[in-house]
Design a protein around this motif. Structure first.
Motif, PDB file in Angstrom:
ATOM      1  N   ALA A 101       0.814  -1.301  -0.096  1.00 54.65           N
ATOM      2  CA  ALA A 101      -0.095   0.187  -0.126  1.00 54.65           C
ATOM      3  C   ALA A 101       0.655   1.219   0.106  1.00 54.65           C
ATOM      4  CB  ALA A 101      -1.078  -0.247   0.981  1.00 54.65           C
ATOM      5  N   VAL A 102       1.886   1.399   0.802  1.00 51.27           N
ATOM      6  CA  VAL A 102       2.900   2.265   0.939  1.00 51.27           C
ATOM      7  C   VAL A 102       3.484   2.432  -0.401  1.00 51.27           C
ATOM      8  CG1 VAL A 102       4.841   3.304   1.830  1.00 51.27           C
ATOM      9  CG2 VAL A 102       3.238   2.165   3.445  1.00 51.27           C
ATOM     10  N   ALA A 103       3.775   1.471  -0.921  1.00 49.66           N
ATOM     11  CA  ALA A 103       4.581   1.526  -2.307  1.00 49.66           C
ATOM     12  C   ALA A 103       3.557   2.222  -3.384  1.00 49.66           C
ATOM     13  CB  ALA A 103       4.834   0.181  -3.120  1.00 49.66           C
ATOM     14  N   ALA A 104       2.243   2.044  -3.214  1.00 51.69           N
ATOM     15  CA  ALA A 104       1.178   2.436  -4.431  1.00 51.69           C
ATOM     16  C   ALA A 104       0.868   3.972  -4.016  1.00 51.69           C
ATOM     17  CB  ALA A 104       0.046   1.440  -4.150  1.00 51.69           C
ATOM     18  N   ILE A 105       0.806   4.172  -2.476  1.00 55.28           N
ATOM     19  CA  ILE A 105       0.154   5.359  -2.216  1.00 55.28           C
ATOM     20  C   ILE A 105       1.375   6.472  -1.997  1.00 55.28           C
ATOM     21  CG2 ILE A 105      -0.931   6.780  -0.301  1.00 55.28           C
ATOM     22  CD1 ILE A 105      -2.552   4.278   0.432  1.00 55.28           C
ATOM     23  N   GLY A 106       2.297   6.185  -1.497  1.00 53.63           N
ATOM     24  CA  GLY A 106       3.401   7.035  -1.338  1.00 53.63           C
ATOM     25  C   GLY A 106       4.117   6.836   0.300  1.00 53.63           C
ATOM     26  N   PRO A 107       5.185   7.429   0.433  1.00 55.21           N
ATOM     27  CA  PRO A 107       5.829   7.054   1.691  1.00 55.21           C
ATOM     28  C   PRO A 107       5.141   7.744   2.953  1.00 55.21           C
ATOM     29  CG  PRO A 107       7.210   8.936   0.410  1.00 55.21           C
ATOM     30  CD  PRO A 107       5.920   8.537  -0.480  1.00 55.21           C
ATOM     31  N   ARG A 108       4.364   8.734   2.712  1.00 52.27           N
ATOM     32  CA  ARG A 108       3.893   9.057   4.093  1.00 52.27           C
ATOM     33  C   ARG A 108       2.198   8.701   4.306  1.00 52.27           C
ATOM     34  NH1 ARG A 108       3.433  14.825   4.183  1.00 52.27           N
ATOM     35  NH2 ARG A 108       3.285  14.970   6.413  1.00 52.27           N
ATOM     36  N   CYS A 109       1.967   7.764   5.323  1.00 52.21           N
ATOM     37  CA  CYS A 109       0.764   7.242   5.232  1.00 52.21           C
ATOM     38  C   CYS A 109       0.234   6.910   6.549  1.00 52.21           C
ATOM     39  CB  CYS A 109       0.792   5.792   4.661  1.00 52.21           C
ATOM     40  SG  CYS A 109       0.858   5.627   2.925  1.00 52.21           S
ATOM     41  N   ILE A 110      -0.894   6.690   6.824  1.00 53.56           N
ATOM     42  CA  ILE A 110      -1.464   6.442   8.161  1.00 53.56           C
ATOM     43  C   ILE A 110      -2.097   4.949   8.147  1.00 53.56           C
ATOM     44  CG2 ILE A 110      -3.089   6.960   9.908  1.00 53.56           C
ATOM     45  CD1 ILE A 110      -2.635   9.730  10.030  1.00 53.56           C
ATOM     46  N   LEU A 111      -1.581   4.185   9.008  1.00 52.76           N
ATOM     47  CA  LEU A 111      -2.294   2.984   9.231  1.00 52.76           C
ATOM     48  C   LEU A 111      -3.103   2.916  10.280  1.00 52.76           C
ATOM     49  CD1 LEU A 111      -2.305  -0.331   8.373  1.00 52.76           C
ATOM     50  CD2 LEU A 111      -0.381  -0.603  10.148  1.00 52.76           C
ATOM     51  N   LYS A 112      -4.350   2.444   9.975  1.00 55.09           N
ATOM     52  CA  LYS A 112      -5.562   2.475  11.072  1.00 55.09           C
ATOM     53  C   LYS A 112      -5.969   1.074  11.193  1.00 55.09           C
ATOM     54  CE  LYS A 112      -6.752   7.432  10.038  1.00 55.09           C
ATOM     55  NZ  LYS A 112      -7.841   8.011   9.434  1.00 55.09           N
ATOM     56  N   SER A 113      -6.394   0.644  12.360  1.00 54.67           N
ATOM     57  CA  SER A 113      -7.413  -0.596  12.474  1.00 54.67           C
ATOM     58  C   SER A 113      -8.820  -0.432  11.807  1.00 54.67           C
ATOM     59  CB  SER A 113      -7.636  -0.929  13.804  1.00 54.67           C
ATOM     60  OG  SER A 113      -8.082  -0.055  14.578  1.00 54.67           O
ATOM     61  N   THR A 114      -9.423  -1.105  11.116  1.00 48.05           N
ATOM     62  CA  THR A 114     -10.607  -0.854  10.385  1.00 48.05           C
ATOM     63  C   THR A 114     -11.576  -0.529  11.398  1.00 48.05           C
ATOM     64  OG1 THR A 114     -11.204  -2.993  10.013  1.00 48.05           O
ATOM     65  CG2 THR A 114     -10.069  -1.834   8.239  1.00 48.05           C
ATOM     66  N   ARG A 115     -11.858  -1.175  12.448  1.00 54.56           N
ATOM     67  CA  ARG A 115     -12.898  -1.224  13.417  1.00 54.56           C
ATOM     68  C   ARG A 115     -12.425  -0.641  14.947  1.00 54.56           C
ATOM     69  NH1 ARG A 115     -16.892  -4.283  10.813  1.00 54.56           N
ATOM     70  NH2 ARG A 115     -18.070  -4.237  12.773  1.00 54.56           N
TER      71      ARG A 115
END
Ligand code: AMP
Length: 365
Positions: free
Chosen positions: A142-156
């Motif tokens: 996902a980071v490779a697709a979106i870009g290096p700055r991301c936020i990972l969140k639990s879905t629930r």
């Protein structure tokens, strides 16, 4: 008084069932009482709760206790909720016995960040770019697709920044994945927003909607600190935010309230972050600065009354009183333009919402 005077209209004297026993339920119960309604709260641990203290009746039982749920349904005329994570099965079961607003379909979407974003995107409503993730490998992809700055969140079940990890160029995806402690995650592109805003929309049984003015939200340590009403955004941005929130409320078929949190981008557009089908902390200012508070509006919507005016009577700043902030109550009640609202919680633990204060000012325009 309590006989319905028209299809879908509950007269004063009727009883509103409230799922969840926190401060949002408390303020709804107080608004309900002002209109002559009763409130019966249902929650797994309602003893000493903010809502239980002011409700007419209380059932303390598990969300899966069908016997207790059936008895509760038999004692109320309509059910609403102050917590969107009430199990969908519980709401489905209650809905077979008594009207429940909002319904199970709305909750299913609002309980899951992936469903929420898919739902918005399918309506052509923009969000941050995102990918679902169920492993460290998915996070890396996902980071490779979106870009290096991301936020990972639990879905629930994430709220106030819990179950989240900020990902930067040096972050190990595996470490981020393990830190959120969830089996299902979503990786979102990091948005360089100019501000965070929200809009609360009410939708009645008859499908009519009423949106409150867009407000600006400032967070501290991942928790809402202040809401400024109205938001200091252009009229174009304000109109877009209102349109987006109303489109979502209509598409979901919400009866009650829908709070939609959004980021404002540098070019003045909005990206939906999340939504909650219930009263929202960013709507507490309406208690003292709007013609109708969000809590009265929820009561009106679920009881089939006409929605009240959402007109802003004052400009307002809402400050949350978190933990020891509540010890300032003496100074706050002495301020001439401050309205103090405390939730009746005995212990001021760090990070715990103990109350809020609304400071109101004359409108500038
Ligand atoms: P949430 O639990 O989604 O409301 O996130 C909590 C806070 O984290 C938000 O109010 C933002 O300040 C920040 N945040 C969440 N998602 C993003 C994002 N995609 N980009 C930038 N900041 C974010």
């Amino acid at each position: 008084m309590s006989r319905p005077d028209a299809m879908d209209t509950l007269a004063p004297g009727s009883t509103i069932g409230m799922l969840g026993a926190g401060q949002l339920g408390r303020m709804t119960a107080l608004a309900a009482a002002n209109l002559g309604y009763r409130t019966h709260v249902f929650a797994p641990d309602a003893e000493g709760s903010p809502c239980g203290q002011v409700a007419d009746a209380m059932t303390v039982a598990d969300w899966t206790d069908r016997h207790a749920l059936a008895a509760f349904a038999g004692a109320v005329d309509v059910v609403t909720l102050e917590w969107e994570n009430v199990p969908v099965d519980t709401v489905g079961f209650l809905a077979s016995l008594v009207p429940v607003h909002p319904g199970a379909k709305v909750l299913a979407v609002a309980q899951d960040r992936i469903q929420e974003k898919s739902f918005a995107n399918a309506l052509g409503i923009a969000t941050a770019p995102w990918r679902a993730a169920s492993s460290a490998g998915d996070v890396a992809a996902a980071v490779a697709a979106i870009g290096p700055r991301c936020i990972l969140k639990s879905t629930r079940l994430g709220y106030d920044g819990k179950g989240q990890a900020v990902i930067g160029p040096g972050t190990d995806p595996a470490e981020a994945w393990h830190s959120i402690g969830s089996e299902a995650g979503i990786v979102e592109g990091f948005v360089d927003f100019t501000c965070e805003v929200s809009v609360i929309v009410a939708r009645g049984v008859d499908g009519r909607t009423a949106a409150y003015p867009v407000v600006e939200n400032r967070h501290k340590n991942g928790i809402l600190d202040r809401t400024l009403a109205p938001a200091r955004v252009s009229s174009g941005t304000a109109a877009e935010a209102g349109r987006v929130a109303t489109t979502l409320a209509e598409a979901l078929g919400v009866v009650g309230l829908l709070a939609v949190e959004m980021f404002v981008t540098p070019d003045g557009h909005v990206l939906v972050n999340e939504m909650a089908p219930r009263p929202h902390n960013s709507g507490h200012w309406t208690m003292d600065a709007c013609a109708t508070s969000q809590f009265e509006q929820l009561v009106r919507a679920v009881c089939g009354l006409p929605l009240g005016s959402t007109e802003l009577r004052f400009e307002a700043e809402m400050e949350n009183l978190i933990g020891d902030d509540v010890l300032r109550w003496r100074q706050i009640v002495a301020e001439p333009n401050a309205h103090l609202h405390l939730y009746g919680k005995a212990e001021a633990r760090p990070g715990r919402k103990m109350g809020h204060v609304n400071r109101v000012f004359p409108r500038r325009s």
